[in-house]
Scaffold this active site. Structure first.
Site, PDB file in Angstrom:
ATOM      1  N   LYS A 173      -4.596  -8.879  36.702  1.00 48.68           N
ATOM      2  CA  LYS A 173      -3.463  -9.319  37.519  1.00 48.68           C
ATOM      3  C   LYS A 173      -2.198  -8.634  37.025  1.00 48.68           C
ATOM      4  O   LYS A 173      -1.619  -9.004  36.009  1.00 48.68           O
ATOM      5  CB  LYS A 173      -3.266 -10.843  37.458  1.00 48.68           C
ATOM      6  CG  LYS A 173      -2.383 -11.296  38.610  1.00 48.68           C
ATOM      7  CD  LYS A 173      -1.537 -12.504  38.311  1.00 48.68           C
ATOM      8  CE  LYS A 173      -0.302 -12.249  37.525  1.00 48.68           C
ATOM      9  NZ  LYS A 173       0.762 -11.484  38.207  1.00 48.68           N
ATOM     10  N   GLY A 226       3.440  -9.326  27.988  1.00 49.75           N
ATOM     11  CA  GLY A 226       4.565  -9.897  28.727  1.00 49.75           C
ATOM     12  C   GLY A 226       5.518 -10.588  27.783  1.00 49.75           C
ATOM     13  O   GLY A 226       5.596 -10.256  26.595  1.00 49.75           O
ATOM     14  N   THR A 228       7.515 -13.453  25.488  1.00 52.93           N
ATOM     15  CA  THR A 228       7.125 -14.411  24.453  1.00 52.93           C
ATOM     16  C   THR A 228       7.091 -15.839  25.012  1.00 52.93           C
ATOM     17  O   THR A 228       6.208 -16.633  24.660  1.00 52.93           O
ATOM     18  CB  THR A 228       8.086 -14.275  23.252  1.00 52.93           C
ATOM     19  OG1 THR A 228       7.935 -12.941  22.741  1.00 52.93           O
ATOM     20  CG2 THR A 228       7.789 -15.262  22.154  1.00 52.93           C
ATOM     21  N   THR A 230       6.381 -16.754  28.121  1.00 53.10           N
ATOM     22  CA  THR A 230       5.167 -16.899  28.942  1.00 53.10           C
ATOM     23  C   THR A 230       3.942 -17.064  28.047  1.00 53.10           C
ATOM     24  O   THR A 230       3.006 -17.801  28.379  1.00 53.10           O
ATOM     25  CB  THR A 230       4.968 -15.645  29.831  1.00 53.10           C
ATOM     26  OG1 THR A 230       6.194 -15.342  30.475  1.00 53.10           O
ATOM     27  CG2 THR A 230       3.892 -15.855  30.863  1.00 53.10           C
ATOM     28  N   ALA A 231       3.940 -16.364  26.910  1.00 52.17           N
ATOM     29  CA  ALA A 231       2.775 -16.396  26.025  1.00 52.17           C
ATOM     30  C   ALA A 231       2.465 -17.815  25.552  1.00 52.17           C
ATOM     31  O   ALA A 231       1.304 -18.156  25.309  1.00 52.17           O
ATOM     32  CB  ALA A 231       3.000 -15.478  24.827  1.00 52.17           C
ATOM     33  N   GLU A 248       0.578  -9.236  23.559  1.00 50.29           N
ATOM     34  CA  GLU A 248       1.540  -8.160  23.261  1.00 50.29           C
ATOM     35  C   GLU A 248       2.856  -8.604  23.880  1.00 50.29           C
ATOM     36  O   GLU A 248       2.988  -8.641  25.102  1.00 50.29           O
ATOM     37  CB  GLU A 248       1.084  -6.839  23.907  1.00 50.29           C
ATOM     38  CG  GLU A 248      -0.282  -6.352  23.466  1.00 50.29           C
ATOM     39  CD  GLU A 248      -0.274  -5.690  22.098  1.00 50.29           C
ATOM     40  OE1 GLU A 248       0.785  -5.678  21.444  1.00 50.29           O
ATOM     41  OE2 GLU A 248      -1.330  -5.197  21.692  1.00 50.29           O
ATOM     42  N   CYS A 282       9.391  -2.326  25.826  1.00 45.40           N
ATOM     43  CA  CYS A 282       9.401  -3.326  24.750  1.00 45.40           C
ATOM     44  C   CYS A 282       9.705  -2.691  23.399  1.00 45.40           C
ATOM     45  O   CYS A 282      10.125  -3.371  22.477  1.00 45.40           O
ATOM     46  CB  CYS A 282       8.064  -4.048  24.715  1.00 45.40           C
ATOM     47  SG  CYS A 282       6.687  -2.933  24.429  1.00 45.40           S
ATOM     48  N   GLU A 384      16.051 -10.783  22.972  1.00 48.24           N
ATOM     49  CA  GLU A 384      15.605  -9.602  23.719  1.00 48.24           C
ATOM     50  C   GLU A 384      16.374  -9.506  25.042  1.00 48.24           C
ATOM     51  O   GLU A 384      16.410 -10.464  25.814  1.00 48.24           O
ATOM     52  CB  GLU A 384      14.104  -9.687  24.007  1.00 48.24           C
ATOM     53  CG  GLU A 384      13.582  -8.415  24.669  1.00 48.24           C
ATOM     54  CD  GLU A 384      12.116  -8.499  25.084  1.00 48.24           C
ATOM     55  OE1 GLU A 384      11.716  -9.543  25.634  1.00 48.24           O
ATOM     56  OE2 GLU A 384      11.391  -7.514  24.888  1.00 48.24           O
TER      57      GLU A 384
HETATM   58  P1  NAD Z   1       6.337 -12.063  32.000  1.00 48.34           P
HETATM   59  O1  NAD Z   1       5.856 -12.789  30.794  1.00 48.34           O
HETATM   60  O2  NAD Z   1       7.282 -12.731  32.896  1.00 48.34           O
HETATM   61  O3  NAD Z   1       5.105 -11.641  32.935  1.00 48.34           O
HETATM   62  C1  NAD Z   1       4.022 -10.877  32.449  1.00 48.34           C
HETATM   63  C2  NAD Z   1       2.806 -11.170  33.300  1.00 48.34           C
HETATM   64  O4  NAD Z   1       2.408 -12.528  33.103  1.00 48.34           O
HETATM   65  C3  NAD Z   1       3.046 -11.023  34.805  1.00 48.34           C
HETATM   66  O5  NAD Z   1       1.894 -10.463  35.398  1.00 48.34           O
HETATM   67  C4  NAD Z   1       3.240 -12.461  35.252  1.00 48.34           C
HETATM   68  O6  NAD Z   1       2.922 -12.673  36.603  1.00 48.34           O
HETATM   69  C5  NAD Z   1       2.255 -13.172  34.343  1.00 48.34           C
HETATM   70  N1  NAD Z   1       2.515 -14.599  34.136  1.00 48.34           N
HETATM   71  C6  NAD Z   1       3.702 -15.245  34.164  1.00 48.34           C
HETATM   72  N2  NAD Z   1       3.525 -16.566  33.933  1.00 48.34           N
HETATM   73  C7  NAD Z   1       2.193 -16.739  33.733  1.00 48.34           C
HETATM   74  C8  NAD Z   1       1.392 -17.873  33.442  1.00 48.34           C
HETATM   75  N3  NAD Z   1       1.907 -19.102  33.293  1.00 48.34           N
HETATM   76  N4  NAD Z   1       0.065 -17.698  33.301  1.00 48.34           N
HETATM   77  C9  NAD Z   1      -0.472 -16.460  33.422  1.00 48.34           C
HETATM   78  N5  NAD Z   1       0.229 -15.362  33.711  1.00 48.34           N
HETATM   79  C10 NAD Z   1       1.552 -15.491  33.859  1.00 48.34           C
HETATM   80  O7  NAD Z   1       6.872 -10.693  31.464  1.00 48.34           O
HETATM   81  P2  NAD Z   1       7.601  -9.570  32.311  1.00 48.34           P
HETATM   82  O8  NAD Z   1       8.968 -10.081  32.648  1.00 48.34           O
HETATM   83  O9  NAD Z   1       6.701  -9.102  33.380  1.00 48.34           O
HETATM   84  O10 NAD Z   1       7.706  -8.396  31.222  1.00 48.34           O
HETATM   85  C11 NAD Z   1       8.745  -8.278  30.319  1.00 48.34           C
HETATM   86  C12 NAD Z   1       8.339  -8.772  28.957  1.00 48.34           C
HETATM   87  O11 NAD Z   1       7.145  -8.133  28.541  1.00 48.34           O
HETATM   88  C13 NAD Z   1       9.356  -8.431  27.895  1.00 48.34           C
HETATM   89  O12 NAD Z   1       9.499  -9.520  27.021  1.00 48.34           O
HETATM   90  C14 NAD Z   1       8.721  -7.254  27.161  1.00 48.34           C
HETATM   91  O13 NAD Z   1       9.145  -7.076  25.851  1.00 48.34           O
HETATM   92  C15 NAD Z   1       7.291  -7.631  27.228  1.00 48.34           C
HETATM   93  N6  NAD Z   1       6.446  -6.452  27.030  1.00 48.34           N
HETATM   94  C16 NAD Z   1       5.764  -6.336  25.859  1.00 48.34           C
HETATM   95  C17 NAD Z   1       4.972  -5.216  25.619  1.00 48.34           C
HETATM   96  C18 NAD Z   1       4.210  -5.024  24.336  1.00 48.34           C
HETATM   97  O14 NAD Z   1       3.365  -4.134  24.271  1.00 48.34           O
HETATM   98  N7  NAD Z   1       4.451  -5.806  23.303  1.00 48.34           N
HETATM   99  C19 NAD Z   1       4.874  -4.243  26.606  1.00 48.34           C
HETATM  100  C20 NAD Z   1       5.606  -4.389  27.784  1.00 48.34           C
HETATM  101  C21 NAD Z   1       6.380  -5.516  27.993  1.00 48.34           C
HETATM  102  O1  6OD Z   2       1.925   2.758  24.044  1.00 39.88           O
HETATM  103  C1  6OD Z   2       1.254   1.721  24.142  1.00 39.88           C
HETATM  104  O2  6OD Z   2       0.030   1.692  23.970  1.00 39.88           O
HETATM  105  C2  6OD Z   2       1.928   0.464  24.513  1.00 39.88           C
HETATM  106  N1  6OD Z   2       1.144  -0.621  24.555  1.00 39.88           N
HETATM  107  C3  6OD Z   2       3.244   0.465  24.801  1.00 39.88           C
HETATM  108  C4  6OD Z   2       3.985  -0.681  25.183  1.00 39.88           C
HETATM  109  C5  6OD Z   2       5.247  -0.527  25.637  1.00 39.88           C
HETATM  110  C6  6OD Z   2       6.049  -1.635  26.021  1.00 39.88           C
HETATM  111  O3  6OD Z   2       6.869  -1.645  26.918  1.00 39.88           O
END
Ligand code: NAD
Ligand code: 6OD
Length: 482
Positions: A173, A226, A228, A230-231, A248, A282, A384
């Site tokens: 998804k 996504g 923190t 949401t996690a 992640e 990120c 963030e």
């Molecule tokens: P988000 O947490 O809002 O959404 C991420 C995904 O989770 C989306 O597909 C969303 O629809 C889904 N989601 C939301 N609520 C959910 C729930 N209750 N159950 C299951 N799925 C759910 O994040 P975002 O706004 O899409 O992305 C930005 C965030 O992602 C930033 O904090 C960024 O740092 C982080 N990010 C981290 C990495 C990494 O590798 N560490 C990479 C890219 C983005």
């Molecule tokens: O390079 C990667 O494998 C990775 N997971 C990058 C994540 C980037 C975050 O926005």
């Protein structure tokens, strides 16, 4: 209007509810497509298809699975321009970035995991001529893969490729804000001849489609990238089922500049680290700390370079900085710029919505913004922002800057610039971060582990770790001695 449908059991299907979400072009603010608003019925259908496909797929010879992944990679590559233009229109990023980074990396994700798994070896141990222990790996089952909006195809395929090569089937998804290239991926998978049900793509919101996937009893593994916040929901919803979980999450990455570094090289990379993808990576170096003797020069030259970046139409090949992903996200980032001023900061570049031609005036643009004069523990330096806003702070000693770098709840990446090899190792080891770059940024070797410490994540993936995450590792102990 264009409708973007779920890819389930090898074919495209309208959502059971008949409902759709608006799919917005961030550069114009216009709705250009409608996206399936899936609910648990669509997720159930996708999981059922993945379950049906699992026995045959997990027994398919590795070389055949690898050949299919290579075919998918080749087909994405053959449509590179279309993928890049779609990703840019859907996400707001410059088409040049999508063309040079996002889509080639998606291709590489398939090629890398196809080859890595075929060359993977296990260790065996003999116990004093008494017994042999060896590792046997089993695919886990139906993998639930949830990805964010910032690097849509890059991060989605970074999950799908290792999940499939290790013999799992999957339901993925993508973010509801950026699912369009996943639809193209579904077309590619059909054309490549991937068996029906092996990879299913379900679109819709996190609260509906995402939560249904995380809570589904027949999905034993969740890989989530996504936010923190949401996690926390993902952990709670998956815990009753004892799922394998990889998270992640967000980052607030420090970028340390010591006075003995190659400043010209550092400034080029610092600009990329701060503003690539509108700062929506990120791993972006959003907190810069510069050693006092070169602080004034760094601030002056960096601010001038930020102000010179071309903000504008993402489809123009000369654009450096495109649109933020949504109006709500731009409002959030602008809120932090306002807060920076309230917290005593000085803006040296940017800070406002740029003046752009009329067709872009409803887009979600923001100038690359440079702020100085903030305390390391203020909100702007701790939370963030995930946008084109960077703080620059002078430091006087290694101990001071290490403490500041580690002072946030996050621990995703850190970058340091120095000409002193001993310091490079010493400071790298002192960082509480999953990846540390020295005299570079965002240089990725897919053989290495990837992921964050602290609130930036658990269950690192990447390289061999993905093979571990996407398999159940069994130890077989055979007694052969007397
Ligand atoms: P988000 O947490 O809002 O959404 C991420 C995904 O989770 C989306 O597909 C969303 O629809 C889904 N989601 C939301 N609520 C959910 C729930 N209750 N159950 C299951 N799925 C759910 O994040 P975002 O706004 O899409 O992305 C930005 C965030 O992602 C930033 O904090 C960024 O740092 C982080 N990010 C981290 C990495 C990494 O590798 N560490 C990479 C890219 C983005
Ligand atoms: O390079 C990667 O494998 C990775 N997971 C990058 C994540 C980037 C975050 O926005």
């Amino acid at each position: 209007m264009l409708q973007l449908h779920n890819f389930i059991d090898g074919a495209f299907h309208a959502p059971r509810s008949g409902r759709y979400l608006d799919n917005v072009n961030p550069a114009t603010g216009a709705v250009y497509a409608h996206l399936a608003a899936s609910d648990e019925r669509d997720v159930d259908a996708a999981v059922a298809a993945a379950q049906r496909a699992f026995p045959a797929w997990s027994r398919t010879p590795l070389a055949e699975r690898a050949a299919l992944l290579h075919r998918i990679a080749d087909l994405i590559e053959s449509r590179l321009d279309e993928f890049a233009a779609t990703e840019s229109m859907d996400q707001g990023k410059p088409v040049s970035l999508a063309r040079a980074v996002d889509i080639p990396r998606a291709v590489w994700n398939f090629r890398y995991f196809a080859d890595a798994m075929q060359h993977h070896q296990e260790q065996a141990t003999h116990m004093d001529d008494q017994a042999l222990n060896y590792v046997h790996r089993k695919a886990v089952g139906v993998a639930g893969l949830i990805s964010p909006w910032n690097l849509p195809l890059y991060l989605l395929t970074w999950k799908i490729a290792p999940a499939l090569i290790t013999g799992n089937t999957c339901v993925a998804k993508p973010s509801e804000m950026t699912s369009h290239t996943a639809v193209l991926l579904g077309e590619v998978m059909q054309a490549a001849g991937l068996p029906a049900g092996v990879c299913n793509l379900v679109f819709g919101t996190g609260a509906e489609a995402g939560a249904a996937l995380v809570g589904h009893p027949d999905v034993p593994l969740i890989s989530f990238t996504g936010g923190t916040a949401t996690a926390k929901h993902i952990i709670q919803d998956s815990a009753p089922h004892f799922k394998k979980l990889s998270l992640e999450l967000g980052g607030k990455n420090a970028f340390l500049v010591f006075a003995d570094c190659d400043l010209d090289a550092c400034l080029d990379v610092a600009l990329r680290a701060a503003f690539t993808n509108q700062g929506e990576v990120c791993l972006c170096g959003s907190r810069m700390f510069v050693e006092r003797p070169i602080y004034d020069e760094f601030l002056r030259r960096f601010s001038a370079a930020a102000a010179a970046l071309r903000v504008g139409d993402p489809s123009d090949a000369t654009t450096n900085t495109g649109a933020l992903v949504s109006a709500a996200h731009r409002d959030k980032v602008m809120g932090y710029i306002k807060l920076a001023v309230e917290e005593g900061g000085t803006i040296h570049a940017g800070g406002k919505v740029p003046d752009l031609p009329s067709h872009l005036q409803n887009g979600f643009f923001l100038e690359p913004t440079v702020v100085s004069g903030l305390a390391a523990d203020c909100r702007v330096q701790q939370e963030e922002i995930f946008g084109p806003v960077v703080t620059i702070t002078p430091f006087d000693s290694e101990d001071e800057v290490v403490a500041w770098a580690n002072s946030t709840r996050y621990g995703l990446s850190a970058t340091l610039w120095t000409g002193d090899l001993s310091r490079a190792h010493r400071v790298a080891h002192a960082m509480d971060a999953g990846i540390i770059w020295v005299n570079t940024w965002m240089l990725r070797d897919l053989r290495t582990p990837f992921g964050g410490m602290k609130a930036s994540g658990v269950g690192r993936e990447g390289g061999h770790h993905s093979i571990d995450f996407y398999t159940e590792i069994q130890n077989v102990c055979i007694k052969y001695g007397s």
